[in-house]
Design an enzyme around this catalytic site. Sequence first.
Site, PDB file in Angstrom:
ATOM      1  N   GLY A  43       4.702   1.285 -11.997  1.00  0.00           N
ATOM      2  CA  GLY A  43       4.369   1.789 -13.333  1.00  0.00           C
ATOM      3  C   GLY A  43       4.616   0.838 -14.476  1.00  0.00           C
ATOM      4  O   GLY A  43       4.525   1.248 -15.636  1.00  0.00           O
ATOM      5  N   TYR A  85      -5.957  -6.311   3.067  1.00  0.00           N
ATOM      6  CA  TYR A  85      -5.904  -5.422   1.908  1.00  0.00           C
ATOM      7  C   TYR A  85      -6.797  -4.204   2.131  1.00  0.00           C
ATOM      8  O   TYR A  85      -6.374  -3.052   1.908  1.00  0.00           O
ATOM      9  CB  TYR A  85      -6.358  -6.185   0.669  1.00  0.00           C
ATOM     10  CG  TYR A  85      -6.424  -5.349  -0.587  1.00  0.00           C
ATOM     11  CD1 TYR A  85      -5.267  -4.938  -1.230  1.00  0.00           C
ATOM     12  CD2 TYR A  85      -7.652  -4.977  -1.141  1.00  0.00           C
ATOM     13  CE1 TYR A  85      -5.315  -4.176  -2.394  1.00  0.00           C
ATOM     14  CE2 TYR A  85      -7.714  -4.223  -2.297  1.00  0.00           C
ATOM     15  CZ  TYR A  85      -6.547  -3.825  -2.913  1.00  0.00           C
ATOM     16  OH  TYR A  85      -6.605  -3.074  -4.058  1.00  0.00           O
TER      17      TYR A  85
END
Length: 246
Positions: A14, A149
């Site tokens: 965050g 990924y």
Amino acid sequence: MRNFEGKTAVVTGGSAGIGLATAKRLAAAGAHVVITGRRREQLDEAVAAIGDATAVVGDVSVAADVDRLYERVREHGRGVDVLVANAGTNHLATLEELTEEAHDRIFDTNVKGTYLTVRGALPLLNPGASVVLVASTAAGSGTPAQGAYAATKAAVRSYARTWANELSGRGVRVNVVSPGPVDTPLWDEVFGEGAEEVKKSIASGLPAQRIADPDEVASAVAFLASRESSFVYGVELHVDGGMNQV
């Protein structure tokens, strides 16, 4: 609108990019937001930008760090109403180039980290809570050098389907946001000095003719986290400028 008044939200990763934009949006809508990341200085800057927020330093791939995150949430005393499993990393390497160390590192953060984040929240998830996992449109693209990924993000998407079923009996919804190209600091980490040229090249092939701002992805996360999407379970919402739709 203050759709999250009195709610508690947890956002991993965050302190920058999509995670920071999401935390700011949820706080502006009334939530107390608990963010986590690995760098204290960056977290402190994020808290100042978010407002009503608490920062916990930690690595989502380390179980003890995740436990410490939820101890802070317990101290707040309201459980978890919104959980955004956003923390992630990328590593560009073809099959021939990909080392075992790099493979394990990206899977530890993106897959194990998501699992630990959601599992750790289970005792704290309030009835009616919303869990939003951040995946990627790369999961279905087959782009060279993105194999590891893409595989991690495909795993995240698969988790959401299963967890949406497993948690529905508790009144907890699980959904996925899959961004396309988004203007975050990860570009510089992956592409270095060539990041701007890569962004321009990708943008030129999109119907939107640009890459996304993190706040545009945060809007989609906030929708799936809110009661506005109360009948939405297990969905994958693409926020990709038309990359995979047109």
